[in-house]
Structures are given as structure tokens and as C-alpha cells.
Design an enzyme around this catalytic site. Structure first.
Site, mmCIF file in Angstrom:
data_model
loop_
_atom_site.group_PDB
_atom_site.id
_atom_site.type_symbol
_atom_site.label_atom_id
_atom_site.label_comp_id
_atom_site.label_asym_id
_atom_site.label_seq_id
_atom_site.Cartn_x
_atom_site.Cartn_y
_atom_site.Cartn_z
ATOM 1 N N ILE A 1 -5.861 3.879 -1.336
ATOM 2 C CA ILE A 1 -7.146 4.292 -0.728
ATOM 3 C C ILE A 1 -7.514 5.697 -1.198
ATOM 4 O O ILE A 1 -6.669 6.589 -1.163
ATOM 5 C CB ILE A 1 -7.046 4.296 0.818
ATOM 6 C CG1 ILE A 1 -6.711 2.900 1.340
ATOM 7 C CG2 ILE A 1 -8.328 4.820 1.449
ATOM 8 C CD1 ILE A 1 -6.426 2.868 2.836
ATOM 9 N N GLU B 1 -3.039 12.552 -4.139
ATOM 10 C CA GLU B 1 -3.833 11.475 -3.527
ATOM 11 C C GLU B 1 -2.959 10.317 -3.059
ATOM 12 O O GLU B 1 -3.129 9.773 -1.971
ATOM 13 C CB GLU B 1 -4.866 10.966 -4.537
ATOM 14 C CG GLU B 1 -5.743 9.841 -4.032
ATOM 15 C CD GLU B 1 -6.570 10.243 -2.828
ATOM 16 O OE1 GLU B 1 -7.471 11.064 -2.973
ATOM 17 O OE2 GLU B 1 -6.303 9.730 -1.725
ATOM 18 N N GLU C 1 10.286 1.582 2.632
ATOM 19 C CA GLU C 1 11.009 2.716 2.070
ATOM 20 C C GLU C 1 12.486 2.343 1.927
ATOM 21 O O GLU C 1 12.979 1.438 2.595
ATOM 22 C CB GLU C 1 10.906 3.920 3.020
ATOM 23 C CG GLU C 1 9.495 4.408 3.253
ATOM 24 C CD GLU C 1 8.866 4.984 1.992
ATOM 25 O OE1 GLU C 1 9.525 5.754 1.289
ATOM 26 O OE2 GLU C 1 7.705 4.638 1.708
ATOM 27 N N LYS D 1 2.337 11.519 6.622
ATOM 28 C CA LYS D 1 0.954 11.310 6.176
ATOM 29 C C LYS D 1 -0.065 11.955 7.123
ATOM 30 O O LYS D 1 -1.088 12.478 6.686
ATOM 31 C CB LYS D 1 0.686 9.805 6.050
ATOM 32 C CG LYS D 1 1.506 9.159 4.930
ATOM 33 C CD LYS D 1 1.524 7.645 5.017
ATOM 34 C CE LYS D 1 2.247 7.004 3.849
ATOM 35 N NZ LYS D 1 2.438 5.553 3.999
ATOM 36 N N GLY E 1 2.708 -0.390 -2.042
ATOM 37 C CA GLY E 1 2.856 -1.278 -3.195
ATOM 38 C C GLY E 1 2.705 -0.506 -4.498
ATOM 39 O O GLY E 1 1.994 0.504 -4.551
ATOM 40 N N VAL F 1 -0.818 9.624 0.599
ATOM 41 C CA VAL F 1 -1.338 9.101 1.880
ATOM 42 C C VAL F 1 -2.273 7.925 1.609
ATOM 43 O O VAL F 1 -3.208 8.043 0.812
ATOM 44 C CB VAL F 1 -2.122 10.182 2.662
ATOM 45 C CG1 VAL F 1 -2.546 9.642 4.031
ATOM 46 C CG2 VAL F 1 -1.306 11.452 2.824
HETATM 47 N N1 HSE Z 1 6.570 2.583 2.881
HETATM 48 C C1 HSE Z 1 5.244 3.074 2.770
HETATM 49 C C2 HSE Z 1 4.338 2.156 3.561
HETATM 50 C C3 HSE Z 1 4.837 3.107 1.334
HETATM 51 O O1 HSE Z 1 4.801 1.076 3.926
HETATM 52 O O2 HSE Z 1 3.205 2.491 3.840
HETATM 53 C C4 HSE Z 1 3.554 3.799 1.061
HETATM 54 O O3 HSE Z 1 3.562 5.122 1.499
#
Ligand code: HSE
Length: 359
Positions: free
Chosen positions: A93, A86, A147, A162, A260, A89
Site C-alpha cells: 500500500i 515505504e 514473521e 508500524k 507477501g 508499513v
Molecule cells: N508479517 C507481516 C504481516 C509482514 O503479516 O503483515 C508484512 O509486514
């Protein structure tokens, strides 16, 4: 019984830490492995070994899920365990679970949204404050959204993972990251671009979108302009906004923190609770034979370039505004991305689709 696998240099820091993965695999009291390493190596090997040793796996690792979803799902089925992901992605949420839930009834022909919190934070801060790109990128990194390799957030690679996972589930097919998926990120967005968009009452967002029609799906990641007042334009900070379109449910969208530590941990724990409560997730085979096609839908695009875009696109209606902003009418994503690749050889151009969303 719990153990936490860490690199050898950290073993002494906590009694739960171990660097002996084999001991975890052969421990019958451990029935589930939670993988939060990120990246492909050694995550792929660790997940595979855990499934082969009849352990459930819960992971937040979108890169490895996007590339091995079919393999891991098949392995889990063969070993009578579960593979849940979960948090890979949409951060916190409940996206995968609701996508699967919609699929219990509907066919889904479209996935769309803001799938990356870091790029949304950067574009939102630039829009709200007028600050330059580098300053807001540093702030996103400080907050732990970005990241380790910033290109994943800036160039659309994270969204690609995603959207691959989401579309594979939605269309029951296997879509893995590859060079034919169209992807243009936000690295070239300047404060001047944001100011130009604002003058036209547009807000720029980095969007991933895919739709399925007649056994062909498109797959595009690109900056997209929304009239202020549209829902996407109001998605701020590190929030994601992800949605689907289904046969009976119509358009269904979710908004929440997509990046986060705490939102991600929330989604991981939800998967663990589903295991504890024996709540079955939808099982897909990912076997539908579908083709990629990015030329069926036409949109208007803005292209910022020092070159003569009208001359480069003689078959299209092209007008110029201010300095170097070209508006190209009704062009396919594949043709627009082909042009931007060509322009990128000699400059840092920008491409942004103009959304036709009605809501
Ligand atoms: N680096 C990713 C983002 C973290 O900013 O959405 C969550 O997948």
C-alpha cells in the site's frame, strides 16, 4: 554497479554476492543501499554505516525504522542523502507517501487500521471456515506472510512497529515501541469465540489505533469487533486497511496487500524510483513534545474469562452472556488492558473492543 551483501556461506552462489560490506561502503559507484534483512542486528549497523558513507537507504525493516526513525532521518539529512521506508508499513500500500502527502496540507489527529496481514489472514480464515487457530497459523506461515518469530504477528509487536512509524510521522513526534503502549494480540482467539461473535453479527479484526488530542495521544492494539457490513469487516485474507483523519481531507483510507514478497518488493521499487526521479519525501524533525494517555476514550468491551468480571469491575456496568463472555460498558483501554493482564496470570482470556465506527 550492483552488489548483494550476503552471509559468507552464500557468496559462491551468484557473481553479484559479496560478504564484504566495507567494499560496498567504499565503492563510489554504489549510491544506494537496500536493506531487506529484517530484525535489528545487524540491520541497524548496516543502515547507519551506509548513511554515514553518503549512501541513500531504502528499507522494508519496520523493527529498525520504528526504533531509529529520528536518528536515521537526521543522519540522512546531515549526509545529503535519502532514507525511504515505504514498504515497512502496509506492504504494497502506498501508505507512507500518502500520509506525508496529506501532511503537506493537513494536521492529522488519528491513525487507524488493520496493519498486519498475517493476523488478518488468520482471523479471516477462522471466520470464513470455522477452522481452529493453529491450522490457519500454519497456512499463513506456508504462504510466507508470517514473521520468522510468530509472536510478532500474533501479539501485536509488528503492528506496534508500524503504528509507531505512522504516528511519529503523523504527529511529528518520536514514538518508539515500549511497555506503556497497550497491546493485546490474537493468540487466545478460539473457534468458539469466533462462533460467538458470528451469532452477534460481529467480525473480529486485530486493530491498531491512535488519536491525538490536546498534546496527548493514545496508542492501542487490540482485537476489535465490527458489525458485518462495516468496511473493516470486509477486509479479507492478507489485506491491510490503513487510514488517517486530517483537518481538510477528513477520513482517508487505503486497502491492499499488507504482506507477501511481491507487494513488499513493489513498494521497495517505488522508493528506488523516487530516488531515481529525485522525488523528495516530506522531512520531519519528530520533535513535538507529546504525552501518552490511554484513558480518555471509553468503549464497550467483550471479555471472555472464567472469573467473575462483574465482581472485579464494581464501578462499571457489566453483563454476562453465554458461558464466559462479559460485556463491559464504557471502559477505557488502559482499565480494560489492566484487567486482562491480571486475568492472564491464571487463564487465557480474550479481550475485544466493540467498534463504534459509523462507516
Ligand atoms: N508479517 C507481516 C504481516 C509482514 O503479516 O503483515 C508484512 O509486514
Amino acid at each position: 554497479m550492483s552488489q548483494i551483501w550476503v552471509r559468507p556461506e552464500r557468496v559462491q552462489q551468484n557473481p553479484l554476492f559479496t560478504d564484504d560490506y566495507q567494499a560496498i561502503l567504499s565503492n563510489d559507484e554504489i549510491d544506494t543501499v537496500v536493506e531487506v534483512l529484517g530484525g535489528l542486528d545487524p540491520a541497524y549497523d548496516l543502515i547507519k554505516a551506509a548513511l554515514e558513507h553518503n549512501k541513500n537507504v531504502v528499507t522494508a525493516n519496520k523493527a529498525v525504522v520504528a526504533r531509529h526513525l529520528t536518528e536515521f532521518t537526521t543522519l540522512a539529512r546531515e549526509h545529503h542523502v535519502k532514507f525511504y521506508f515505504e514498504s515497512s508499513v502496509g506492504g504494497g500500500i502506498p501508505w507512507i507517501i500518502n500520509l506525508e502527502r496529506a501532511l503537506r496540507i493537513d494536521q492529522i489527529d488519528s491513525i487507524h487500521g488493520i496493519f498486519n496481514g498475517t493476523s488478518n489472514f488468520i482471523l479471516d480464515e477462522m471466520t470464513e471456515t470455522g477452522a481452529p487457530f493453529d491450522v490457519v497459523l500454519a497456512e499463513a506461515q506456508r504462504r510466507g506472510y508470517a514473521e520468522a518469530v510468530p509472536s510478532a504477528d500474533l501479539d501485536g509487536d509488528d503492528i506496534e512497529n508500524k503504528l509507531c512509524i505512522s504516528a511519529s510521522i503523523a504527529y511529528d513526534t518520536e514514538i518508539k515501541p515500549n511497555d506503556n503502549l497497550l497491546k493485546f494480540g490474537i493468540r487466545n482467539v478460539t473457534a468458539a469465540d469466533v462462533s460467538f461473535f458470528k451469532k452477534h453479527h460481529w467480525v473480529v479484526k486485530l486493530i491498531g489505533r491512535s488519536f491525538l488530542q490536546d498534546n496527548r495521544y493514545n496508542f492501542v492494539i487490540e482485537p476489535t469487533l465490527y458489525a458485518s457490513g462495516k468496511i473493516e469487516a470486509g477486509v479479507h485474507q492478507n489485506y491491510n486497511y490503513v487510514g488517517l483523519r486530517g483537518t481538510t481531507i477528513g477520513k482517508l483510507s487505503f486497502n491492499g496487500q499488507g504482506a507477501g514478497e511481491l507487494p513488499t518488493a513493489h513498494a521497495l521499487i517505488q522508493d528506488l524510483l523516487d530516488l531515481e526521479l529525485h522525488m523528495e519525501h516530506l522531512n520531519r524533525a519528530f520533535q513535538q513534545p507529546l504525552e501518552l494517555g490511554n484513558d480518555s476514550k471509553l468503549l464497550d468491551y467483550i471479555i471472555r474469562s472464567e472469573q467473575d468480571v462483574a465482581a472485579l469491575l464494581p464501578d462499571y456496568e457489566v453483563t454476562k452472556e453465554e458461558a464466559d463472555y462479559w460485556i463491559v460498558k464504557q471502559i477505557s483501554a488502559s482499565a480494560a488492558h489492566k484487567l486482562i493482564q491480571q486475568l492472564s496470570k491464571t487463564e487465557k482470556p480474550l479481550l475485544a473492543a466493540i467498534s463504534q465506527q459509523r462507516s
